[in-house]
Design a protein around this motif. Structure first.
Motif, PDB file in Angstrom:
ATOM      1  N   LYS A  80       3.951  10.634  -9.054  1.00 37.30           N
ATOM      2  CA  LYS A  80       3.349  11.004 -10.331  1.00 37.30           C
ATOM      3  C   LYS A  80       2.702  12.387 -10.246  1.00 37.30           C
ATOM      4  O   LYS A  80       2.832  13.214 -11.155  1.00 37.30           O
ATOM      5  CB  LYS A  80       2.300   9.972 -10.742  1.00 37.30           C
ATOM      6  N   LYS A  81       1.995  12.623  -9.132  1.00 38.47           N
ATOM      7  CA  LYS A  81       1.334  13.910  -8.942  1.00 38.47           C
ATOM      8  C   LYS A  81       2.363  15.041  -8.886  1.00 38.47           C
ATOM      9  O   LYS A  81       2.186  16.099  -9.506  1.00 38.47           O
ATOM     10  CB  LYS A  81       0.509  13.871  -7.661  1.00 38.47           C
ATOM     11  N   LYS A  82       3.456  14.811  -8.184  1.00 35.07           N
ATOM     12  CA  LYS A  82       4.519  15.805  -8.054  1.00 35.07           C
ATOM     13  C   LYS A  82       5.174  16.064  -9.414  1.00 35.07           C
ATOM     14  O   LYS A  82       5.450  17.218  -9.772  1.00 35.07           O
ATOM     15  CB  LYS A  82       5.557  15.302  -7.054  1.00 35.07           C
ATOM     16  N   GLN A  83       5.370  14.989 -10.180  1.00 34.38           N
ATOM     17  CA  GLN A  83       5.987  15.127 -11.487  1.00 34.38           C
ATOM     18  C   GLN A  83       5.084  15.917 -12.433  1.00 34.38           C
ATOM     19  O   GLN A  83       5.547  16.793 -13.171  1.00 34.38           O
ATOM     20  CB  GLN A  83       6.287  13.744 -12.065  1.00 34.38           C
ATOM     21  N   LYS A  84       3.768  15.655 -12.404  1.00 38.26           N
ATOM     22  CA  LYS A  84       2.826  16.403 -13.246  1.00 38.26           C
ATOM     23  C   LYS A  84       2.821  17.875 -12.866  1.00 38.26           C
ATOM     24  O   LYS A  84       2.764  18.759 -13.731  1.00 38.26           O
ATOM     25  CB  LYS A  84       1.410  15.822 -13.110  1.00 38.26           C
ATOM     26  N   LYS A  85       2.890  18.118 -11.560  1.00 35.26           N
ATOM     27  CA  LYS A  85       2.906  19.508 -11.086  1.00 35.26           C
ATOM     28  C   LYS A  85       4.161  20.220 -11.582  1.00 35.26           C
ATOM     29  O   LYS A  85       4.095  21.371 -12.027  1.00 35.26           O
ATOM     30  CB  LYS A  85       2.842  19.516  -9.558  1.00 35.26           C
ATOM     31  N   GLN A  86       5.303  19.538 -11.516  1.00 34.05           N
ATOM     32  CA  GLN A  86       6.548  20.149 -12.003  1.00 34.05           C
ATOM     33  C   GLN A  86       6.501  20.371 -13.506  1.00 34.05           C
ATOM     34  O   GLN A  86       6.973  21.401 -14.005  1.00 34.05           O
ATOM     35  CB  GLN A  86       7.741  19.260 -11.626  1.00 34.05           C
ATOM     36  N   GLU A  87       5.935  19.417 -14.258  1.00 33.82           N
ATOM     37  CA  GLU A  87       5.824  19.577 -15.704  1.00 33.82           C
ATOM     38  C   GLU A  87       4.918  20.759 -16.048  1.00 33.82           C
ATOM     39  O   GLU A  87       5.228  21.550 -16.946  1.00 33.82           O
ATOM     40  CB  GLU A  87       5.272  18.288 -16.341  1.00 33.82           C
ATOM     41  N   LYS A  91       1.923   7.111  -6.518  1.00 35.69           N
ATOM     42  CA  LYS A  91       0.881   8.078  -6.849  1.00 35.69           C
ATOM     43  C   LYS A  91       1.346   9.504  -6.510  1.00 35.69           C
ATOM     44  O   LYS A  91       1.141  10.438  -7.298  1.00 35.69           O
ATOM     45  CB  LYS A  91      -0.393   7.722  -6.083  1.00 35.69           C
ATOM     46  N   ARG A  92       1.973   9.676  -5.337  1.00 35.98           N
ATOM     47  CA  ARG A  92       2.477  10.998  -4.943  1.00 35.98           C
ATOM     48  C   ARG A  92       3.556  11.473  -5.900  1.00 35.98           C
ATOM     49  O   ARG A  92       3.603  12.642  -6.277  1.00 35.98           O
ATOM     50  CB  ARG A  92       3.037  10.946  -3.518  1.00 35.98           C
ATOM     51  N   ARG A 124       0.836  -1.205   0.000  1.00 36.51           N
ATOM     52  CA  ARG A 124       0.000   0.000   0.000  1.00 36.51           C
ATOM     53  C   ARG A 124       0.869   1.253   0.000  1.00 36.51           C
ATOM     54  O   ARG A 124       0.602   2.212  -0.725  1.00 36.51           O
ATOM     55  CB  ARG A 124      -0.925   0.008   1.219  1.00 36.51           C
ATOM     56  N   THR A 125       1.923   1.243   0.810  1.00 36.53           N
ATOM     57  CA  THR A 125       2.811   2.395   0.891  1.00 36.53           C
ATOM     58  C   THR A 125       3.492   2.641  -0.450  1.00 36.53           C
ATOM     59  O   THR A 125       3.592   3.791  -0.898  1.00 36.53           O
ATOM     60  CB  THR A 125       3.875   2.162   1.986  1.00 36.53           C
TER      61      THR A 125
END
Length: 176
Positions: free
Chosen positions: A139-146, A136-137, A129-130
């Motif tokens: 990926k979200k961080k990478q999308k935000k940076q992109e 997921k975190r 689970r971790t």
């Protein structure tokens, strides 16, 4: 052998005895396999199998290492005396207690093993689970940076266009 020193007829018939004739000459006696003995019959030990020898060695080791506990064993006339019943009852109670302790120990070991198994399963599930949430975190961080990079590139591009257009305006304004 009978009491007279002669072999019995059954022993001779079954072939248990070996009779070797020897003369009184020392030369012929020295021809016997064992020179130090003047015996007429030579004993040869039976040939043992390697597996049988291993079993005998194991049996000797078990007999030597395992303690034998014999406490107040009763004879064939057990129960005839007035105190024998109390000894019997005491031995029986000790044996019952020993068996009960063995059962309790077995149950504790079984419970500990089951607990450890469940614990390992829970730890593995928690780690999965971790890892999923971590991915997921990320990926979200990478999308935000992109997205931030795209905005910066677009902002720099627009600023660069504005700078060029303002330079052109300034150039055309200086001519007048």
């Amino acid at each position: 052998m009978s009491s007279s020193g002669r072999p019995s007829a059954a022993a001779v018939a079954s072939g248990d005895l070996q009779i070797v004739s020897a003369s009184s000459d020392k030369k012929e006696i020295s021809a016997l396999p064992n020179n130090s003995s003047t015996a007429l019959v030579e004993y040869t030990p039976p040939v043992t199998n390697q597996e049988d020898e291993d079993l005998e060695v194991k049996l000797r080791r078990i007999i030597d290492c395992v303690p034998v506990r014999v406490n107040n064993t009763s004879g064939s006339s057990a129960g005839s005396g007035s105190g024998d019943f109390h000894q019997y009852r005491q031995m029986r109670r000790k044996e019952q207690d020993r068996l009960a302790r063995m059962d309790v120990d077995f149950q504790k070991r079984k419970q500990v093993a089951e607990f450890n198994k469940r614990r390992e399963e829970r730890l593995i599930a928690a780690e999965e689970r971790t890892a999923k949430k971590r991915l997921k975190r990320q990926k979200k961080k990478q999308k935000k940076q992109e997205k931030k990079m795209k905005l910066e590139v677009a902002g720099n591009h627009e600023q660069h266009k504005e700078d060029k257009s303002s330079d052109e305006d300034h150039d055309s304004g200086n001519d007048e």
